[in-house]
Enzyme design. Structure first.
Site, PDB file in Angstrom:
ATOM      1  N   HIS A 136      -1.135   4.605   8.537  1.00 49.37           N
ATOM      2  CA  HIS A 136      -0.378   4.094   7.389  1.00 49.37           C
ATOM      3  C   HIS A 136       1.105   4.360   7.567  1.00 49.37           C
ATOM      4  O   HIS A 136       1.508   5.420   8.050  1.00 49.37           O
ATOM      5  CB  HIS A 136      -0.857   4.768   6.102  1.00 49.37           C
ATOM      6  CG  HIS A 136      -2.296   4.522   5.795  1.00 49.37           C
ATOM      7  ND1 HIS A 136      -2.725   3.409   5.104  1.00 49.37           N
ATOM      8  CD2 HIS A 136      -3.412   5.225   6.106  1.00 49.37           C
ATOM      9  CE1 HIS A 136      -4.048   3.453   4.998  1.00 49.37           C
ATOM     10  NE2 HIS A 136      -4.492   4.538   5.591  1.00 49.37           N
ATOM     11  N   GLU A 139       0.815  -1.223   0.000  1.00 52.94           N
ATOM     12  CA  GLU A 139       0.000   0.000   0.000  1.00 52.94           C
ATOM     13  C   GLU A 139       0.842   1.264   0.000  1.00 52.94           C
ATOM     14  O   GLU A 139       1.929   1.295   0.579  1.00 52.94           O
ATOM     15  CB  GLU A 139      -0.972  -0.016   1.186  1.00 52.94           C
ATOM     16  CG  GLU A 139      -0.317   0.183   2.538  1.00 52.94           C
ATOM     17  CD  GLU A 139      -0.857   1.419   3.249  1.00 52.94           C
ATOM     18  OE1 GLU A 139      -1.225   2.388   2.564  1.00 52.94           O
ATOM     19  OE2 GLU A 139      -0.896   1.403   4.496  1.00 52.94           O
TER      20      GLU A 139
END
Lengths: 555, 555
Positions: free
Chosen positions: A368, A195
């Site tokens: 993240h 990602e």
């Protein structure tokens, strides 16, 4: 895509060149396995649209091959499309306990819970899916029980990271499976899908624990009620708010439907620990002194109908933000939401609240991983090929640059758009095919029926409104019996505009006169003449271009 | 507001509780002096609106008293409303040379240049304005020749800062008049109006010089063409780009109308120094090797029609961004523009450009002072009263907190909204009156004719479109001669929707049948019945609520 035996194919149906609606596919011969099925919220160019989900035409055309949907975690951009997907393609859905709990809420709302086949897995599960086997490793992120997926295929291992950061001091001890990841990398990875959300951000994302420290400080200082707004799904954050409130002898009120839902599930499943008697309703809270009350609420993105927005304008009847109260925004605005959030902060200050907001407060950390963590994942997995996923183009691009810095060759990295396919065979990879992919728009009960024509019309209507021109003609001789009558909406209004409409009516009458006697087959010419003459007149007078809709009735 | 002899009144017609359309007024008895007349760009809630300017009703009602408009500098949020203002109230406009040059461009576009009375001033000017006298001090900001204004009034000194930072190493040696400010403060200031744009930002805003260092580094490294996008009005920035290009033996191309305009004026007036022969057109530039070419372009805010957006999609015919070119975004996105700017960065990366963007690059510094600079201004001026201006509520609020930290009493600080008046008499101040103020919307040639009804209709149309229901009835017996015919735009479309429209037509017919024979005076009942029955049916079927517009023709 025809069946290609002996070829491993990887594609995205959503999640690349965009943030949201993640959906990735892995196909080997007659077996297709899907990872995630998310939704995304429309930006302002999608007028009137409620939700955007992946176009799954390719899957419907290959419905017999689809073996499973594996869901990495329970965020909307990974689960939001599932009800729409299952209505058309009812395959088993695999996820961890919390993930399935959140999916169940959605399926219940859509009346799909009975027919869905939900299969609970954990980090140690192994699933046989035709020619492939899926196994898992745990990552950490801003929701518990996130998984990365490893597919053993005849062509080699495919690793999909899901969303991740490397939080080495996580809340709830949900430590990332570092040693397992190292072992997977050591065993040889053909291709890594990783990602890219924070690929533009240097450094290492701070630990969630940091937020707890700041929350405890703020709770210790606050003299009256404390409101904390955050994502309901961030169970770690909720726990830290609960702990800080408990430490300061405060009860807890939950505001907002998703907050209530998530807390119930997370508590039932043991992810969230709330001391007995601490949860109260607004009525009980209002009877306590303000320094005994904490409120957890939704709306941290400035959503106009959510709890925080309503609190900021006094629109919540049962509990109020009052002068001296503290309001903590424990979230960053997602791009596009900045203005709505700022408006709420303004209104809270007007109410006299002490508002803790903005990036410098330590009240939020990202879920993240930043550049160093993305490099760590690439280093652990040392894949032969790399496909950055989950991000807009510039994020995928920055992620590619990181991989190149780690020594990967540019031609081992594939930046794919939704619908692009990368085929792997005998250790080589090519990207030369595409399948259908795109946005399916949800508007009310309509799924996919709103397309470019409707959106174009809505945009036109939104800018200059509409002018309807109605004429009744005699069907035998084309003589005008009634009209032209001009009615407008969203264009001009009130007595001041009457002169303009009168003049436009004369223009319309003149245009019709010129074409009197035209046969019924000439309607298009008539309409065209009306549109042009009125449009030209109105633009010269107003510099606006309303949609002109001529309606000709023949009697 | 009636004439109040012996009272000094200060009010805002724009610029507080908002960013943009700055307009402040100072009145003493029969003399009103205005400071700035800005515009602001509408956010997405103002559908179809081109520009927002201040409501000047109060000034029109007191037109004989308005002595002058003083303009602090040439940015849109300070000059954008001037053409609309002068059309209604032709008073002398005072500004420095560059400010007037930029105003002249606007007046020319509106055909107003001949009739306008523009008076050039500089930092040393003094203007007698009835009972008041205005004098000035220079500040620095992201455009040359910015002024702060000092009004000597019978009640005491009023200081209006304009926009400012304290750049102590400014480009062009436009040093702030620190000693003059100190002297003004020393002489006694009744009330300070100081700008609040960066009141949320701790610290001291970096010097513009810093950007020059980073630009030079980037120019030295670039191997092919360099595009730099910035605000055209930031003449210091333009000069630094020109200097970096010249140092690296590059010619310069200008793209974008406002860039060409500002460079012409700034060069004519001596604010900008471009070496002879350096400016070329795209044709000449395309014949040179790419490492000899630099391009200055508009569009740094992501404006869809500006040069940078068009370059990013290859829509600029005469010059292209090619693989290996460098593109520098020398500006921060204004809140609300983030997504448009991000889209451009994506597209530039797709073209293969090296894009330098984001907050960490040193390619932009703010033109507004941060908290320490706001404290410095307050300290220099040591006013008796303080009115924070130029900012949304949270910025005004933070600015108030800074003043309180400096020892000001809360009741000496007035947070005013547009239309609020603060009256000063005998050294005391009260805020208890309001005058008319608000947004005047410009849509095409229409100024102020678009109001809440039109905007509400546009919003409705934008979300679910429109359904027009046309019926022709016999005017004697109310019998239906033709119709109901249903025509929709922006609601449903294509063959799939035919069934729905057929059913809705039957619903409409049934509703009409129930009311057959109603007299012409009962049109509203008829229309209401159509709207309700069709609306209910469509919502149940589609969960959408198009605007339903019944049109009944009687023949």
């Amino acid at each position: 895509m025809s069946t290609q035996n002996g070829t491993l194919s990887i594609f995205a149906l959503g999640g690349v060149y965009e943030i949201g609606k993640n959906m990735y596919g892995i196909q080997y011969g007659d077996d297709i396995v899907l990872i995630d099925c998310g939704s995304k919220f429309p930006d302002e160019s999608f007028l009137g649209i409620d939700l955007i989900i992946p176009d799954i035409t390719y899957l419907l055309e290959n419905r017999d091959k689809v073996r499973a949907l594996i869901v990495t975690h329970g965020h909307e951009d990974h689960i939001g499309g599932i009800p729409y997907f299952l209505k058309q393609l009812n395959v088993p859905v695999y996820g961890t306990r919390l993930t399935l709990g959140l999916i169940e809420i959605k399926l219940k709302e859509h009346g799909l819970l009975q027919q869905a086949e939900l299969v609970q897995i954990d980090r140690n599960s192994r699933i046989a899916l035709g020619a492939m086997t899926a196994s898992f490793f745990q990552t950490n992120h801003s929701i518990p029980d996130c998984l990365g997926v490893v597919f053993d295929t005849p062509e080699g291992k495919v690793v999909h990271t899901g969303d991740f950061k490397f939080d080495l001091t996580p809340v709830h001890k949900q430590t990332p499976d570092l040693h397992k990841m190292a072992a997977i990398g050591q065993s040889g990875v053909l291709v890594l899908l990783s990602e890219s959300t924070n690929a533009e951000r240097p450094g290492f994302t701070p630990s969630e624990k940091l937020v707890g420290d700041h929350l405890r400080e703020a709770f210790a200082r606050a003299k009256r009620k404390i409101f904390v707004s955050t994502f309901a799904s961030n169970v770690y954050r909720l726990q830290q708010v609960i702990d800080a409130a408990h430490l300061n002898n405060r009860v807890l009120v939950l505001l907002g439907r998703s907050m209530v839902n998530v807390v119930r599930i997370a508590q039932e499943q043991g992810y969230l620990h709330i001391p007995e008697g601490m949860l109260v309703d607004t009525e009980e809270a209002n009877e306590l002194p303000p320094e005994r009350v904490a409120i957890l609420c939704t709306g941290s993105q400035g959503e106009p109908m959510a709890a925080l927005a309503r609190l900021s304008t006094g629109g919540f009847r049962s509990i109020k933000v009052e002068a001296g109260d503290t309001v903590i925004l424990s979230a960053s605005p997602i791009p596009g939401n900045e203005r709505n959030v700022a408006r709420i902060v303004d209104n809270l200050f007007i109410l006299g609240a002490h508002v803790i907001y903005g990036s410098g407060t330590g009240m939020h950390v990202s879920g993240h991983g930043s550049q160093e963590e993305l490099k760590l994942m690439l280093t652990l997995m040392k894949p032969k090929f790399f496909i950055p996923i989950h991000g807009e183009y510039r994020m995928l691009h920055q992620h590619r640059l990181l991989a190149e810095q780690l020594g990967m060759e540019p031609d081992a990295i594939f930046l794919i758009n939704n619908g692009d396919v990368v085929d792997f065979k005998d250790g080589a990879a090519v990207q030369e095919r595409t399948i259908q992919a795109g946005n399916t728009l949800v508007d009310g009960f309509g799924i996919g029926d709103v397309g470019t024509v409707i959106l174009r019309d809505r945009k036109h209507l939104s800018e200059d409104g509409i002018l309807v021109v109605v004429v009744t003609r005699d069907k035998t001789d084309g003589k005008i019996i009634s009209g032209p009558d001009l009615i407008s909406r969203g264009f001009v209004y009130g007595p001041d505009s009457e002169g303009l409409i009168d003049e436009a009516t004369q223009i319309a009458a003149a245009a019709l006169e010129g074409l009197q006697g035209e046969r019924i087959t000439q309607w298009n010419r008539l309409k065209q003449a009306l549109r042009e003459s009125i449009g030209r007149f109105l633009y010269a007078k107003t510099k606006r271009r309303p949609m002109i809709l001529p309606i000709i009735m023949e009697v």
